[in-house]
Design a protein around this motif. Structure first.
Motif, PDB file in Angstrom:
ATOM      1  N   ARG D 215      -4.315  -5.717  -6.366  1.00  0.00           N
ATOM      2  CA  ARG D 215      -4.576  -4.301  -6.647  1.00  0.00           C
ATOM      3  C   ARG D 215      -4.265  -3.398  -5.466  1.00  0.00           C
ATOM      4  NH1 ARG D 215      -7.030  -3.388 -11.259  1.00  0.00           N
ATOM      5  NH2 ARG D 215      -7.567  -5.206 -12.521  1.00  0.00           N
ATOM      6  N   GLN D 216      -3.939  -4.014  -4.354  1.00  0.00           N
ATOM      7  CA  GLN D 216      -3.556  -3.264  -3.157  1.00  0.00           C
ATOM      8  C   GLN D 216      -2.307  -3.922  -2.589  1.00  0.00           C
ATOM      9  OE1 GLN D 216      -5.576  -0.832  -1.189  1.00  0.00           O
ATOM     10  NE2 GLN D 216      -6.772  -0.564  -3.053  1.00  0.00           N
ATOM     11  N   ARG D 217      -1.372  -3.118  -2.176  1.00  0.00           N
ATOM     12  CA  ARG D 217      -0.195  -3.643  -1.470  1.00  0.00           C
ATOM     13  C   ARG D 217       0.112  -2.685  -0.317  1.00  0.00           C
ATOM     14  NH1 ARG D 217       2.744  -7.713  -4.022  1.00  0.00           N
ATOM     15  NH2 ARG D 217       2.260  -8.048  -6.227  1.00  0.00           N
ATOM     16  N   PRO D 218       0.720  -3.217   0.768  1.00  0.00           N
ATOM     17  CA  PRO D 218       1.113  -2.322   1.862  1.00  0.00           C
ATOM     18  C   PRO D 218       2.082  -1.264   1.346  1.00  0.00           C
ATOM     19  CG  PRO D 218       1.362  -4.629   2.496  1.00  0.00           C
ATOM     20  CD  PRO D 218       1.061  -4.616   1.032  1.00  0.00           C
ATOM     21  N   ALA D 219       1.961  -0.065   1.918  1.00  0.00           N
ATOM     22  CA  ALA D 219       2.834   1.036   1.500  1.00  0.00           C
ATOM     23  C   ALA D 219       4.298   0.689   1.768  1.00  0.00           C
ATOM     24  CB  ALA D 219       2.446   2.307   2.230  1.00  0.00           C
ATOM     25  N   THR D 220       4.524   0.066   2.892  1.00  0.00           N
ATOM     26  CA  THR D 220       5.861  -0.447   3.221  1.00  0.00           C
ATOM     27  C   THR D 220       5.660  -1.807   3.886  1.00  0.00           C
ATOM     28  OG1 THR D 220       5.775   0.653   5.362  1.00  0.00           O
ATOM     29  CG2 THR D 220       6.874   1.853   3.595  1.00  0.00           C
ATOM     30  N   ALA D 221       6.748  -2.541   4.048  1.00  0.00           N
ATOM     31  CA  ALA D 221       6.629  -3.893   4.602  1.00  0.00           C
ATOM     32  C   ALA D 221       5.920  -3.846   5.955  1.00  0.00           C
ATOM     33  CB  ALA D 221       8.006  -4.531   4.738  1.00  0.00           C
ATOM     34  N   GLY D 222       4.855  -4.612   6.079  1.00  0.00           N
ATOM     35  CA  GLY D 222       4.157  -4.722   7.360  1.00  0.00           C
ATOM     36  C   GLY D 222       3.210  -3.587   7.674  1.00  0.00           C
ATOM     37  N   SER D 223       3.186  -2.580   6.820  1.00  0.00           N
ATOM     38  CA  SER D 223       2.343  -1.403   7.095  1.00  0.00           C
ATOM     39  C   SER D 223       0.870  -1.721   6.908  1.00  0.00           C
ATOM     40  CB  SER D 223       2.774  -0.270   6.155  1.00  0.00           C
ATOM     41  OG  SER D 223       1.700   0.578   5.873  1.00  0.00           O
ATOM     42  N   GLN D 224       0.007  -1.019   7.671  1.00  0.00           N
ATOM     43  CA  GLN D 224      -1.437  -1.144   7.489  1.00  0.00           C
ATOM     44  C   GLN D 224      -1.903  -0.342   6.283  1.00  0.00           C
ATOM     45  OE1 GLN D 224      -2.993  -3.259   8.908  1.00  0.00           O
ATOM     46  NE2 GLN D 224      -2.471  -3.515  11.075  1.00  0.00           N
ATOM     47  N   GLU D 225      -1.172   0.718   6.022  1.00  0.00           N
ATOM     48  CA  GLU D 225      -1.544   1.578   4.906  1.00  0.00           C
ATOM     49  C   GLU D 225      -1.413   0.808   3.585  1.00  0.00           C
ATOM     50  OE1 GLU D 225       0.054   5.520   2.553  1.00  0.00           O
ATOM     51  OE2 GLU D 225       1.118   4.879   4.358  1.00  0.00           O
ATOM     52  N   GLN D 226      -2.451   0.869   2.770  1.00  0.00           N
ATOM     53  CA  GLN D 226      -2.437   0.172   1.487  1.00  0.00           C
ATOM     54  C   GLN D 226      -2.278   1.194   0.358  1.00  0.00           C
ATOM     55  OE1 GLN D 226      -3.136  -3.410   0.939  1.00  0.00           O
ATOM     56  NE2 GLN D 226      -2.498  -3.414   3.074  1.00  0.00           N
ATOM     57  N   ARG D 227      -1.552   0.779  -0.654  1.00  0.00           N
ATOM     58  CA  ARG D 227      -1.484   1.619  -1.854  1.00  0.00           C
ATOM     59  C   ARG D 227      -2.105   0.855  -3.017  1.00  0.00           C
ATOM     60  NH1 ARG D 227       3.842   5.390  -2.088  1.00  0.00           N
ATOM     61  NH2 ARG D 227       2.779   5.935  -4.044  1.00  0.00           N
ATOM     62  N   THR D 228      -2.757   1.594  -3.870  1.00  0.00           N
ATOM     63  CA  THR D 228      -3.394   0.974  -5.031  1.00  0.00           C
ATOM     64  C   THR D 228      -2.363   0.792  -6.141  1.00  0.00           C
ATOM     65  OG1 THR D 228      -5.493   1.955  -4.440  1.00  0.00           O
ATOM     66  CG2 THR D 228      -5.234   1.259  -6.739  1.00  0.00           C
TER      67      THR D 228
END
Lengths: 371, 371, 371, 371
Positions: D215-228
């Motif tokens: 239900r969460q994935r990094p916004a971009t590869a390796g990023s800390q930011e998660q997107r739902t």
């Protein structure tokens, strides 16, 4: 960017495969050369013209000598029946032009030797169409072997069988004529010899058995006239490699059920790998201590595959191996690729085939240095 | 119904396999004899008693000679290390008792010859444990070949590889001793030779290559003491069959990834069949004109399978092949089964193995009549 | 050592499979009990006597009630048609004797419930013949799942198909009668439900579709008389597991080509495993980061396999799974094995089958708590 | 011969696949039209120019609207992210130009409906890139089904799984956005729905279950930011076909080990066939009365295969399926091919996907007429 004018001789199965490869290679790779489909030759002028148009070649020749002399042509690709490889390649080399010749190199070892000497003297790039080596997953196999992932290699079991001549009603063709390098060994087995050498290096001695099962075939399809056949329908051999590995070799064009069964197993002190060209995108590998054989699917981690698809498991086809072969050729022409299956390597394959025939004829082991 | 007292010598892998087979055969077949588990022998008296109890044998002997002389024993089953086959079988034959001996028959051809002559002289039934032949699907393969479904047979490619000695740290055992019929050829290859003969008949000549890859092994597991090994780790050979077929043969106990890879392909002018003991309930067959290889699953249309299950695809296991072997033995004892792998046939296998060793030693083709 | 008198009811496919298992279990395992084949029952007194003799049972009964009451009998094994499971098991439980009953447990959920309550009240060991769970490689699958080697489990795809009723000329039998727990779901699908539960735990809700394709079958083989069939020939379902996994379920006895295709794929956040009962000694597994699926062959590192063979890749057969089931039963009788597929677990399978039928009938999702 | 100017929008995986197909189709087929690579568009002008040169397109546009209006362009090929299919296709249709659009057709059913209505109104040829249908061996499968070789079709089991999103660290992309027709069902499952329809016709109702596992994935590869993430990672469904067949459907982009596993089994009253896109040149078939499944290898008896190779078993690759798709498109443009997967058919696929999502959301069966 330098332009390279391609001259292609022949319009059969291999002629079209070459044409497709030359058309595609620059769309899938960043090349240091600009390829131009300059000229195509076929003895039949109408067919030459038709295929040139369909495949995008500018000029059509009905005389292959004219194609070789055509100043717009900088590379000669030869896809004619085997007995024409020699005169065409020698003419191209005499004209100082690189040659990309279909396999087998020649109809006998003498021709092959003259061709490799001429290539050496001309100092041009040569390549011979042992295209199965250019399969990315074969590249992986070679890398695994060279990196020692299988340990010290101890055995090779190889077979290249098809069944297109299995029916005794399959008619005579030049492939049935020893003077045209006919027989299963030259037609199919040479691919397997080239592959064995590509993966494991020199073969030092052989013992072999060849057989002509169908000694008569119709002169043409459905004809009552029979022609006598003397070339091998099947061959079995033992191989001793310079690296100490030992193995078996089989080739047949009579083996029902097989359509492109270039297959091998290579085993070492730490593992085993297995391949079958009928599933060309797969490699089976067993590493000591692992529980079982693993099926690897080709994917974009292999550079040759990535050129065609970013997605694993999507599969390359036979024709794309030809594109990869042409890529290797272009890299060689620009000095980037070294080695490769040139006339020297292809002559080594001819030596092996000759040694196998001698071993079979005299029912004894033959050292490669004897031929 | 006549009672047959079974005397079993040995309690290892094969000892238990025999015991299970004798226990089961009368539950799955209607037999013309009543089997009685009369006696079991093991040099260790405690183990003899323990196994006799566990497996249901009445008497336990620590001296095999006593078992042979035991009047309740009418059949001698020998599952001891190879060098004991000769004295035990000769004693049993001297006592006029039928013998069921594990493979290989003997540690050298001289012994094997003496055993088959003794068997002939005694006029009793003998059987040797080439159990893979008793697989119902192998029976089907033989039937298909004999009925001409593959046409005239032209090629055989066979391999029996395992990897239980692949690690150079796998210790020495009597299997590594030439005087005990050690080596991959005797241990594994003999099964494949027996199978080739069972399916295709006599082999007339061979050429071969054998290799000892690991020349030192620990004396026992984990020991620092090394013992020098001289027996073959792997063997490759060419075979010429009396029926005209030609082929290759490989056997290894070093081939990583394989656990019971007794495999072969047999091809004729009308089709091809393929088998691998690692999937013992399957046979692959291609018939000319068919579109592709077909995978047959063993089922109750095969009598040997029906004995165990009325449902196809439910699969027999390794131990059940032994039960089928014992069934064949019982049928032979009552005169119902003729032929079969008796001492005469097993001696032929020993001749082939001897010819292969000679061919390898002298690097030449060897005719079976030479040995 | 305590003696356990076995009483077996039924002499069909399963009757013999039980008999073989009871005969073999003590030869391959060290048991804490001494098994004695005390009595066998079949309604046909001649057949009862014949099978008792062939399989080694002491007493033959034609009345199953007598067998249950036989004081030499301490365990009741039931292998009769499904509608007899209930009265036989209830009688055995009333007599305070442990019961080993073939699957499915009963012909309806009410019976199944009464049986599990009676078992609980009697406080005796019960077992139901979901024998595929006892495959050592299934044990490995369960262990891999429980150890988290596949990560968190997210999907299940399962199918159990055979083709023994595919031909509309295959005659009516009690398996076609809903009152006898007929239909593909009860006959085959129940095995797959039991397997899914064994590997992944409880299933919370289902949606399903069932179909009767051949609505008429001959009353007997070759007969002109037709009988109308109402049971399911095939069933498809969606499953929601309590652990959050979701999946599909199919079962058919009409699916041409399949003979024993109990197959599944289970996938988690770290890997996937796949199994097919038609190759019962193999498991395919993919671990994240690995290059491809690996084929594991059963071997003696799995305890259940080691009981039969010290050599990997030699393969167990169907009947040996029954021996392993009996081993589990004996371990349960001595208190060593806990859990296992007892009447309680088998009732859960019946609940699921009942929920599937309800979901199909009403074309809606059904929670297990509804039945 | 009439010339057809190709305008291609997009330069990703599919962009290049289209380019290769347009380059090759006239070399392998005799076409009634002359194809001209007229123009290529990419929002990045440098990339547009670079790809145009590499792939042989004359003009490069950075504004797709200009490409559509380019008078040299007679056909619009759309390979951009899904949300751009609608505006581009609508503009092309408004310009009266045929459209060849990648799948899925649109990001919702409303768009899809507008597109098919516009196509009908414009009266031009449309095609949607469900390329797996163009596999020659799929053509064979369809022919076998239509000729009744499998009898009356009763079941379908289909799955399209890959693992490119299996790792929860695989970053967000537009494929994770519902507004861009994200999720496994749209990305992979739509191919399988199209295939099911192609082979078996209309599907009348569905029941389904979808799941978002990560239900969460990094916004971009390796990023800390998660997107739902809200789109489906996996979907399971039941299908009811208009022809009476029933079946299961699964699609996942989380299923470890699979790279291109579009697979199905179709069974009828006389046989079963099975296919897996990971071995795209093979079809397994079982015919009632045959002994077992047969593995068919694609060969030149199939017209689409013959275009590429005269030799069986040499294998087509993924890219060649695109060439076959373009061939079908050209045949449609000249009125030779009728039917085919046009906007009408692709809208039907969207309806099914919409019905599956509704069925999952409401946990109930949904008839296709509801959407």
């Amino acid at each position: 960017m330098r332009e390279l004018g391609i001259g292609l001789i022949g319009t059969g199965f291999m002629g079209r495969a070459h044409a497709l490869a030359f058309r595609n290679v620059s769309a899938v790779f960043e090349l240091p050369l600009k390829l131009k489909l300059a000229a195509l030759a076929d003895a039949d002028p109408q067919r030459a013209r038709h295929c040139a148009d369909a495949w995008g070649f500018e000029t059509a020749h009905s005389d292959w000598q004219q194609l070789i002399n055509d100043p717009k042509v900088n590379l000669i690709a030869i896809t004619t029946p085997n007995h024409l490889h020699y005169p065409m390649a020698m003419a191209a080399l005499a004209a100082g032009k690189p040659v990309y010749c279909e396999k087998p190199l020649a109809v006998d070892l003498e021709q092959a030797n003259a061709m490799r000497m001429a290539a050496k003297a001309a100092g041009v790039v040569t390549r011979v169409g042992y295209n199965y080596q250019h399969n990315p997953i074969i590249g992986l196999a070679r890398e695994l072997i060279e990196n020692g992932e299988l340990g010290h290699i101890i055995s090779f079991q190889g077979e290249f069988s098809e069944d297109f001549m299995a029916d005794s009603a399959s008619p005579w063709s030049w492939r049935c004529d020893a003077n045209h390098a006919g027989g299963a060994l030259a037609d199919l087995g040479s691919h397997l010899l080239a592959m064995a050498r590509y993966l494991l290096g020199d073969i030092e001695s052989v013992c072999a058995d060849t057989q002509t099962v169908h000694r008569q075939r119709p002169a043409t399809a459905g004809s009552q006239e029979q022609r006598t056949i003397a070339v091998d329908d099947q061959v079995h051999a033992l191989l001793r490699f310079a690296n100490g590995a030992r193995g078996t070799f089989s080739s047949s064009w009579l083996k029902h059920g097989y359509k492109n069964h270039l297959s091998f197993e290579i085993s070492g002190t730490r593992g085993t790998l297995a391949f079958d060209q009928e599933r060309l995108n797969e490699l089976r590998i067993y590493r000591a201590g692992q529980g079982g054989f693993q099926r690897l699917l080709a994917g974009p981690d292999l550079p040759g595959y990535a050129a065609f698809s970013p997605a694993p498991g999507h599969q390359l086809g036979y024709n794309e191996l030809k594109t990869l072969e042409v890529h290797d050729l272009v890299m060689a022409l620009t000095g980037i690729s070294q080695g490769g299956t040139d006339f020297e390597q292809a002559w080594e394959v001819e030596r092996l085939a000759t040694a196998i025939r001698l071993a079979a004829r005299e029912s004894r082991w033959v050292g490669i240095e004897e031929v």
